[in-house]
Scaffold this motif. Structure first.
Motif, short mmCIF file in Angstrom:
data_model
loop_
_atom_site.label_atom_id
_atom_site.label_comp_id
_atom_site.label_asym_id
_atom_site.label_seq_id
_atom_site.Cartn_x
_atom_site.Cartn_y
_atom_site.Cartn_z
N VAL A 213 0.86 -1.19 0.00
CA VAL A 213 0.00 0.00 0.00
C VAL A 213 0.89 1.24 0.00
CG1 VAL A 213 -1.86 -1.13 1.29
CG2 VAL A 213 -0.12 0.15 2.53
N THR A 214 0.30 2.39 -0.27
CA THR A 214 1.00 3.67 -0.18
C THR A 214 0.34 4.49 0.91
OG1 THR A 214 1.56 3.65 -2.53
CG2 THR A 214 1.68 5.77 -1.38
N LEU A 215 1.08 4.72 1.99
CA LEU A 215 0.58 5.57 3.07
C LEU A 215 1.07 6.98 2.82
CD1 LEU A 215 1.28 3.22 6.15
CD2 LEU A 215 -0.85 3.48 4.86
N GLU A 216 0.16 7.84 2.39
CA GLU A 216 0.52 9.22 2.06
C GLU A 216 0.08 10.13 3.21
OE1 GLU A 216 -0.48 12.54 -1.38
OE2 GLU A 216 -0.23 10.42 -1.97
N PHE A 217 1.06 10.58 3.99
CA PHE A 217 0.74 11.35 5.19
C PHE A 217 0.61 12.84 4.90
CE2 PHE A 217 2.29 7.45 7.06
CZ PHE A 217 1.46 7.30 8.17
N LYS A 218 -0.41 13.42 5.52
CA LYS A 218 -0.66 14.86 5.47
C LYS A 218 -0.51 15.42 6.88
CE LYS A 218 -2.00 14.62 1.11
NZ LYS A 218 -1.22 15.23 0.00
N SER A 219 -0.15 16.67 6.95
CA SER A 219 0.07 17.27 8.27
C SER A 219 -1.22 17.60 9.00
CB SER A 219 0.93 18.53 8.15
OG SER A 219 0.29 19.48 7.31
N GLU A 220 -2.29 17.88 8.24
CA GLU A 220 -3.56 18.26 8.84
C GLU A 220 -4.71 17.51 8.19
OE1 GLU A 220 -4.04 20.24 11.36
OE2 GLU A 220 -1.99 21.00 11.57
N PRO A 221 -5.76 17.19 8.96
CA PRO A 221 -6.94 16.55 8.37
C PRO A 221 -7.57 17.38 7.26
CG PRO A 221 -7.01 16.38 10.76
CD PRO A 221 -5.87 17.31 10.42
N THR A 222 -7.45 18.71 7.33
CA THR A 222 -8.03 19.55 6.28
C THR A 222 -7.37 19.28 4.93
OG1 THR A 222 -6.49 21.31 6.95
CG2 THR A 222 -8.72 21.40 7.84
N GLU A 223 -6.10 18.90 4.93
CA GLU A 223 -5.42 18.56 3.68
C GLU A 223 -6.01 17.29 3.07
OE1 GLU A 223 -1.10 18.74 3.67
OE2 GLU A 223 -1.14 19.83 5.55
N ILE A 224 -6.39 16.37 3.93
CA ILE A 224 -7.01 15.13 3.46
C ILE A 224 -8.38 15.43 2.86
CG2 ILE A 224 -7.97 12.91 4.18
CD1 ILE A 224 -5.72 12.66 6.17
N VAL A 225 -9.13 16.28 3.52
CA VAL A 225 -10.44 16.65 3.01
C VAL A 225 -10.30 17.29 1.64
CG1 VAL A 225 -12.45 18.14 3.38
CG2 VAL A 225 -11.44 16.92 5.31
N ALA A 226 -9.30 18.13 1.48
CA ALA A 226 -9.08 18.78 0.19
C ALA A 226 -8.73 17.76 -0.89
CB ALA A 226 -7.97 19.83 0.31
N ALA A 227 -7.88 16.78 -0.54
CA ALA A 227 -7.48 15.75 -1.50
C ALA A 227 -8.67 14.89 -1.90
CB ALA A 227 -6.37 14.89 -0.91
N LEU A 228 -9.50 14.53 -0.94
CA LEU A 228 -10.68 13.72 -1.23
C LEU A 228 -11.69 14.50 -2.05
CD1 LEU A 228 -11.20 11.96 2.24
CD2 LEU A 228 -10.31 10.91 0.15
N SER A 229 -11.84 15.78 -1.77
CA SER A 229 -12.77 16.62 -2.53
C SER A 229 -12.35 16.75 -3.98
CB SER A 229 -12.87 18.01 -1.89
OG SER A 229 -13.36 17.92 -0.57
N ALA A 230 -11.03 16.80 -4.19
CA ALA A 230 -10.51 17.00 -5.55
C ALA A 230 -10.61 15.75 -6.41
CB ALA A 230 -9.05 17.46 -5.49
N GLY A 231 -10.34 14.59 -5.82
CA GLY A 231 -10.33 13.40 -6.67
C GLY A 231 -10.81 12.13 -6.01
N GLY A 232 -11.43 12.23 -4.83
CA GLY A 232 -11.91 11.04 -4.15
C GLY A 232 -10.76 10.21 -3.62
N GLY A 233 -11.05 8.96 -3.27
CA GLY A 233 -10.01 8.07 -2.79
C GLY A 233 -10.30 7.48 -1.43
N VAL A 234 -9.23 7.01 -0.78
CA VAL A 234 -9.32 6.32 0.52
C VAL A 234 -8.47 7.08 1.54
CG1 VAL A 234 -8.89 4.16 1.75
CG2 VAL A 234 -9.65 4.10 -0.63
#
Length: 375
Positions: A213-234
């Motif tokens: 798997v690829t564990l892609e770490f973000k510093s803040e949960p808001t960054e994850i929300v932005a990534a999911l909003s842009a292209g979906g994912g897990v």
């Protein structure tokens, strides 16, 4: 004349018999001496010593029976009233105490409380070490770190939150841990318990967290929300950020509960998020009030789980998260109370998992047998 003499002799004989009976003593057993009525409390004679005397009445005993003095049990001295200086974080580890805090604030609790809320653990732990706080609600592994750092000057008072980490996705591909193979997973918490938890669960299910798997770490949960909003994912997110993200990303839903996945491993431990840490000196000085605090704290956690709507308002009142978010998040926060000997095996197993991955996660070494407060 003869008849008169006979009568006189008979009368003398009767008188002598009555005289003999008057001087004779008879004995009877206790069972033969049954009183007609028993004296009640008001009419029974008192056996207590007269007021003002220091001597107790002598105890009567039947022959051959030895009487022992009744030992005097001294009552436990009353503790001086303490103020519990408590610190909490803006998250699930503090949610369970809000009913208790409100009761204390309104004078319904037997415990006096001075409460401090903080956004990060490093705002609370220095105050605990310096003795400016007595109890803090912090991540479970941090409890071990503090134990080691203070050489045992703190101890774990109770486990208050189990796992709050979830795998979320915008699609419908993740139905099991195995389904994570080959996925990119957005994560927060690099180098902390969320990373150790996902790595452990993946490994125990035969998935190499560095290759499969690829564990892609973000510093803040808001960054994850932005990534999911842009292209979906897990993504892997903790509550209440799962609730926040779900409100901002179309189609985002919980795919896996990592607490359930941990339990499936049946390793004798639990996925534990947080607990209450107390200064040992404080706990030893006020054991009676600590016991009462734990009773009230447990009642508070029960209230939060059974009265979500009202609890959500209290969560906002104490500036943890807004009530609408708390209302949706509380059922997924695994708020609990595990204390005394019941917490020893779960926390020991959990810390062992972290230690095996990185000893620094628990402060370099596993805590000693006196880590858990058992009263």
């Amino acid at each position: 004349m003869k008849r008169l003499l006979t009568a006189i002799l008979m009368a003398a004989l009767v008188l002598s018999l009555f005289a003999g009976c008057g001087g004779k003593t008879t004995s009877a057993s206790p069972s033969d001496l049954t009183p007609v009525t028993q004296p009640d409390a008001e009419t029974a004679p008192s056996t207590a010593p007269d007021a003002g005397t220091d001597t107790a009445p002598e105890a009567s005993a039947e022959p051959g029976v030895t009487t022992e003095p009744v030992p005097v049990v001294e009552p436990e001295p009353e503790e001086e009233k303490a103020t519990f200086r408590i610190g909490g974080l803006k998250g699930p580890t503090t949610m369970g105490m809000v009913r208790f805090l409100k009761d204390a604030e309104e004078g319904y609790s037997e415990i006096d409380v001075d409460f401090t809320i903080a956004g990060a653990a490093d705002e609370l732990t220095p105050k605990l070490i310096k003795g400016e706080l007595d109890i803090v609600a912090v991540p479970a592994n941090l409890a071990s770190v503090l134990y080691n750092k203070t050489e045992g000057a703190v101890e774990l008072l109770a486990v208050n939150t189990l796992g709050v980490i979830y795998i979320v996705e915008t699609g419908d591909t993740v139905t099991s841990v195995e389904a994570l193979r080959g996925q990119t997973i957005y994560c927060t918490g690099k180098g902390s318990t969320p990373e150790y938890a996902i790595r452990y669960i993946l490994s125990e299910n035969g998935i190499d967290p560095d290759k499969d798997v690829t564990l892609e770490f973000k510093s803040e949960p808001t960054e994850i929300v932005a990534a999911l909003s842009a292209g979906g994912g897990v993504a892997m997110l903790p509550q209440p950020y799962v609730t926040v993200a779900s409100a901002n990303v179309d189609g985002l839903h919980i795919a896996l509960d990592l607490t359930e996945e941990w339990d499936k491993l049946d390793n004798g431990s639990m996925l534990i998020t947080g607990g209450l840490v107390v200064r040992r000196e404080f706990a030893e000085k006020y054991p009676q009030q600590i016991a009462r605090f734990l009773e009230e704290y447990k009642a508070s956690t029960d209230y939060i789980n059974n009265n979500v709507e009202e609890a959500a308002e209290l969560v906002e009142y104490y500036d943890i998260v807004k009530a609408p978010i708390a209302k949706k998040a509380i059922p997924y926060c695994n708020i609990t109370y595990i204390g005394g000997e019941d917490m020893i095996a779960p926390i020991s197993g959990y810390l062992q998992v972290l230690f095996d991955q990185n000893p620094a996660a628990v402060g370099g070494t596993l805590p000693g047998e006196d880590f858990c407060y058992v009263g």
